[in-house]
Write an enzyme that holds these catalytic residues in place. Structure first.
Site, short mmCIF file in Angstrom:
data_model
loop_
_atom_site.label_atom_id
_atom_site.label_comp_id
_atom_site.label_asym_id
_atom_site.label_seq_id
_atom_site.Cartn_x
_atom_site.Cartn_y
_atom_site.Cartn_z
N ASP A 35 1.07 -1.40 -0.30
CA ASP A 35 -0.27 -0.40 -0.01
C ASP A 35 0.88 0.87 -0.25
O ASP A 35 1.72 1.20 1.26
CB ASP A 35 -1.09 -0.08 1.61
CG ASP A 35 -2.15 0.74 0.88
OD1 ASP A 35 -1.17 2.17 0.81
OD2 ASP A 35 -3.14 1.23 1.85
N ASP A 87 1.31 7.73 -9.83
CA ASP A 87 0.35 7.31 -11.34
C ASP A 87 0.06 6.23 -10.79
O ASP A 87 -0.81 5.32 -11.88
CB ASP A 87 1.33 6.98 -12.79
CG ASP A 87 0.46 6.96 -13.99
OD1 ASP A 87 -0.65 7.71 -14.24
OD2 ASP A 87 1.23 6.05 -14.87
#
Length: 258
Positions: free
Chosen positions: A127, A145
């Site tokens: 994460d 991104d």
């Protein structure tokens, strides 16, 4: 070549829940990554797999005007690996870390010819919000991104996350963000970046007014007038610069107006 659809194998037990599974489609000499049929997450030319097929990816490489030879790049979001592959090939002395939360995306890395992990390249399943929360003075360049269905996950566009990115950058480090211009919260996202980085940032929008690329610096590198001269960095091979040069002219024009 006929259309071909490729999916990852059965989902691992730690796959994110509630999200469509990624799949690959081939059409002619083009391979694309999708979460839905209508939205393309990444695109690759099968004739030139290391090329940057989408304009926004070439815009994100604009950091080389300010930081031409970073020691370490951290990328959030693997997708089809366009930017990791390009940087791996053309920035030969740069260490590259790619943080991707979805193991199903990582499972498709071979379909997009993403390099194997080695001493200076690795894909990490994690994460990114948690990873950057614990990072300090970690990277010279950070790419954001990371998209899912519906846009950027909330954890990757919060004020706290951008503050974590600022802390994770080294002195004169640069954050490069891919936004969707027409997202209803775009201006709010920009304000959050500005709260973390102050005035040391600027935005470039692509020709079809779809992607907004934001450069934010931990320092004053963006004020260097030499960047607008658009000279090829010595560390960047000529064939890479030929791919990037038309886009660099757009970034240079934006810098002049800044």
């Amino acid at each position: 070549m006929s259309d071909v659809r490729i999916s990852a194998d059965s989902p691992p037990p730690d796959a994110p829940t509630g999200n469509p599974r990624p799949f690959v489609q081939d059409s002619g000499t083009r391979r694309t990554l999708h979460f839905t049929e209508k939205e393309i997450q990444s695109s690759m030319s099968l004739l030139n797999p290391d090329a940057l097929d989408l304009e926004y990816t070439r815009m994100m490489m604009g950091f080389v005007l300010f930081k031409p030879e970073p020691a370490r790049i951290l990328m959030v979001g693997l997708g089809g690996g366009s930017l990791p592959k390009f940087c791996h090939r053309y920035l030969a002395r740069t260490e590259i870390e790619v943080i991707e939360i979805d193991p199903d995306v990582i499972a498709l890395r071979d379909a997009f010819m993403v390099p194997a992990d080695d001493a200076r390249f690795r894909v990490i399943q994690a994460d990114a919000a948690e990873y950057l929360r614990n990072a300090e003075d970690h990277a010279d360049v950070i790419f954001l991104d990371g998209f899912g269905v519906g846009g950027i996950p909330d954890a990757l566009c919060s004020a706290g996350f951008y503050a974590d990115c600022f802390r994770a950058l080294r002195e004169d480090g640069i954050l490069v963000i891919n936004f969707h211009v027409n997202h209803p919260q775009h201006h709010e996202y920009m304000d959050r970046v500005r709260a973390a980085f102050g005035a040391s940032m600027f935005e470039v929008v692509d020709d079809d007014m779809t992607n907004s690329i934001v450069f934010a610096c931990k320092g004053d590198l963006l004020d260097d007038p030499a960047a607008a001269a658009l000279r090829r960095p010595a560390a960047l091979p000529k064939d890479a610069w030929r791919q990037l040069m038309p886009t660099m002219r757009v970034i240079g024009a934006t810098l002049v107006l800044r």
